[in-house]
Write an enzyme that holds these catalytic residues in place. Sequence first.
Site, short mmCIF file in Angstrom:
data_model
loop_
_atom_site.label_atom_id
_atom_site.label_comp_id
_atom_site.label_asym_id
_atom_site.label_seq_id
_atom_site.Cartn_x
_atom_site.Cartn_y
_atom_site.Cartn_z
N TYR A 122 17.99 30.15 6.52
CA TYR A 122 16.97 31.08 6.99
C TYR A 122 17.11 31.34 8.49
O TYR A 122 17.29 30.40 9.28
CB TYR A 122 15.58 30.52 6.70
CG TYR A 122 15.17 30.62 5.25
CD1 TYR A 122 14.99 31.86 4.65
CD2 TYR A 122 14.98 29.48 4.48
CE1 TYR A 122 14.62 31.97 3.32
CE2 TYR A 122 14.61 29.58 3.14
CZ TYR A 122 14.43 30.82 2.57
OH TYR A 122 14.08 30.92 1.25
N LYS A 153 0.84 -1.20 0.00
CA LYS A 153 0.00 0.00 0.00
C LYS A 153 0.88 1.25 0.00
O LYS A 153 2.09 1.18 0.16
CB LYS A 153 -0.91 -0.01 1.23
CG LYS A 153 -0.16 -0.05 2.55
CD LYS A 153 -1.09 -0.20 3.73
CE LYS A 153 -0.30 -0.26 5.03
NZ LYS A 153 -1.17 -0.35 6.21
#
Length: 383
Positions: free
Chosen positions: A265, A35
């Site tokens: 950042y 899955k």
Amino acid sequence: MTETAVAIIRPQALANNLRRIRSATAGCRIMAVIKANAYGHGLERIARLLDDVDALAVAGVCEGIRLRDAGIRQRIVVLEGCSEADELNAAIAHQLEIVVHDQSHFELLDGAIEQEMLDVWIKIDTGMGRLGFDPADLSDVRKRIEGISCVRPIPRVMTHLASADDPDNPLTLEQVRRFGDAIGHFTGDVSIANSAGALLWPQTLEPSLSLDYKGENWVRPGLALFGASPVTGKSAREMGLEPVMSFESRLIAVKTIKRGTGVGYGSAWRARRDTVVGVAAVGYGDGYPRHLQSGTPVMVNDRRAALIGRVSMDLINIDLTDVPVAAVGDRVVLWGGHLPIEEIAARAGTIPYELMCRLSQRVGYRFEAVDSAGPEEQSLGVS
């Protein structure tokens, strides 16, 4: 053109892991759980590589249809079952087996268009608290199922283990006991073990005084097939498993910065010495976790190096000061090989399943040739 962030898939490792599971579950049938795009490894390609297992299992009908459209002819079990009539009719038309786990399924089955007979698995909830009938109701459920004209009268019963990854948790054996009490002296197929159950709990794999059945026992390995440990406190290597996926990028810049210079950042990391910084073309836009902290390991030219600064959408920064030779174009391994995915998952506060499954559509895939002649490149989701 080659993607900068790629998942390298190693069929030989998949084959090794399947052999390991088979050796631990001798006499059992294998229902390979693929899955979520085969845990992020590529649904159709992995299904073709698993052409010798007894059945495949997926979450929903759409995944099963994808496999049929790709030419996969093995038995396919839909673990979530069906919640709508159109879904059920599509499952029947594509010869998918479904899991029946809720009272609402009876009405759907009663109204099914009888194109062909349907194989079903009855699921009981022995302790997961999720999908499944109360074990005490199994006898009534079986009678109800047997009265539905489109269902093939072959009884199959399954459950799902909640804590099999913990070798000290008594719930697993309690679930086996509850399952055994529910089925009684049962003639038919059963399925209990997931990856951890298959490798750690032999009590789930064969008949006993508390688990009395005459039929096939189906194990449902998922994570272990892909080479991550399903057992708490045990590495994949200790479990005899090999990582199938290696998530990699490459350096696109290398430069030296002065002591005190901020990186990324917010300048969340500052150099405590003159530092060689490498920039790799991968970020949270590819599925690499944004909240990984400075110090998280990566591999550059087969040596460990540290992530520095914040992960951005497309790029990460790496301290290369202690890597003897590093240049633009060099390979960077984010996980896989000698950098276990379990280690990165722990750093990210998550589990290997999530890291595998979160790779984004822009990540390229390369499947190594089985004969090691070289990798074959393809994009995510392409069969």
